[in-house]
Design an enzyme around this catalytic site. Structure first.
Site, mmCIF file in Angstrom:
data_model
loop_
_atom_site.group_PDB
_atom_site.id
_atom_site.type_symbol
_atom_site.label_atom_id
_atom_site.label_comp_id
_atom_site.label_asym_id
_atom_site.label_seq_id
_atom_site.Cartn_x
_atom_site.Cartn_y
_atom_site.Cartn_z
ATOM 1 N N HIS A 116 -6.766 6.398 4.359
ATOM 2 C CA HIS A 116 -6.925 5.226 3.497
ATOM 3 C C HIS A 116 -5.692 4.337 3.479
ATOM 4 O O HIS A 116 -5.786 3.165 3.104
ATOM 5 C CB HIS A 116 -7.261 5.679 2.065
ATOM 6 C CG HIS A 116 -6.143 6.417 1.384
ATOM 7 N ND1 HIS A 116 -5.929 7.772 1.552
ATOM 8 C CD2 HIS A 116 -5.166 5.987 0.546
ATOM 9 C CE1 HIS A 116 -4.887 8.148 0.838
ATOM 10 N NE2 HIS A 116 -4.399 7.089 0.226
ATOM 11 N N HIS A 183 5.155 5.015 -7.111
ATOM 12 C CA HIS A 183 4.203 6.087 -7.425
ATOM 13 C C HIS A 183 4.731 7.395 -6.831
ATOM 14 O O HIS A 183 5.465 7.397 -5.856
ATOM 15 C CB HIS A 183 2.786 5.787 -6.921
ATOM 16 C CG HIS A 183 2.615 5.721 -5.433
ATOM 17 N ND1 HIS A 183 3.392 4.956 -4.602
ATOM 18 C CD2 HIS A 183 1.711 6.324 -4.607
ATOM 19 C CE1 HIS A 183 2.991 5.084 -3.348
ATOM 20 N NE2 HIS A 183 1.977 5.918 -3.323
#
Length: 319
Positions: A116, A183
């Site tokens: 992804h 993140h």
């Protein structure tokens, strides 16, 4: 000067899997719609796509800092599409040759597998059929496996080298940096105490359907824990994210590259190194247009979305 554009876009495997608020969904939809509109208006004839991997295509048995794919297939993890990318094999090899001739060593994969980290950006812009994108060159950046994560200055140098190659092409080119921003998802490292986990991220293997489903549930749970303040993961850092985007918007890459590697992990999280895809893509553009004016940045949006484990940013610039 050939027309060139840069799109920086975060990604998240949890998009569509974990719930987000109506306000967050509206912000996400607005940002991605602006990106699509800007790309459609630019109408690229060629794409250079820079992305990371999350132990789906690249493993510690052989982990290059950078790798160009002359062919590439998306594995279809989470809700991202599977299938062959529309790779221009001739130009991929030509870019690799150009970089090698310029004394920039680059790895080449004749059968790259991506996840992804590559396909979500294409999905957002052109839909689920990956064959319907413009011809492209995929370039992998290691963002998880130390010590082989490329340093800031080297990322800038790669982008500048790509830019010199694109100077020789007639096509209107879009450079996409897919990744980041701040993140720290539960991506394992070789320091993990479980030998089975260390083995899984070292030797290339395809997960079973059950293993993939279990991984998805673990990551979903990690996102919800972060959203509820019940996680040991590093929280998102909007201040760091916005500073990163501002550096790129202003074209101040020299100052940007004074950031230490340790500070990126400490302030942005271990996976914030994905944001270097933006740096490479931006460095392939000049800082001024043909009239000597600073580049336009008509799209610049940001929203921290903990349940997606994403400091989600989108920015678009063009010559």
């Amino acid at each position: 000067m050939m027309q060139r554009a840069f799109l920086g876009m975060s990604h998240s495997p949890l998009w569509g899997l974990n719930p987000i608020s109506e306000e967050e969904q509206e912000a996400l939809d607005t940002a991605t719609a602006q990106a699509r509109a800007a790309v459609q208006a630019f109408d690229p004839q060629f794409v250079v796509l820079l992305g990371p991997d999350h132990y789906n295509g690249f493993f510690n048995e052989l982990m290059p800092p950078f790798c160009i794919g002359s062919q590439a297939t998306a594995v279809g993890d989470y809700l991202s599409p599977a299938g062959a990318l529309n790779v221009d094999e001739t130009q991929a090899i030509a870019l690799a040759t150009h970089l090698m001739d310029a004394n920039f060593d680059i790895a080449i994969s004749r059968h790259m597998e991506v996840d992804h980290g590559f396909s979500q950006a294409l999905q957002v812009l052109w839909g689920d059929d990956l064959s319907r994108t413009p011809p492209l060159i995929p370039i992998f950046l290691n963002s998880v496996a130390q010590p082989g994560i490329a340093r800031m200055g080297r990322c800038r140098a790669l982008g500048e080298g790509i830019g010199r190659f694109l100077d020789t092409l007639p096509q209107r080119t879009l450079l996409i940096g897919s990744g980041g921003l701040s993140h720290e998802p539960p991506v394992p490292t070789l320091e993990h105490p479980d030998p089975a986990v260390r083995k899984r991220i070292t030797f290339k293997s395809k997960p079973t359907q059950a293993e993939a489903a279990a991984k998805t549930e673990r990551v979903k749970a990690a996102g919800m824990a972060l959203a509820h303040g019940e996680s040991s993961m590093k929280p998102l850092n909007p201040q760091w994210d916005k500073r990163w985007m501002q550096f790129l918007a202003e074209g101040d890459l020299e100052a940007m590259c004074t950031m230490s590697e340790a500070s990126i992990s400490a302030e942005g999280g271990n996976s914030a190194h994905e944001s270097k895809t933006w740096l490479v893509a931006r460095a392939a553009l000049p800082n001024v247009n043909e009239q000597g004016q600073p580049l336009s940045c008509p799209v610049m949006a940001y929203r921290a979305i903990p349940s997606l484990i994403a400091g989600y940013g989108v920015m678009f610039m063009h010559t």
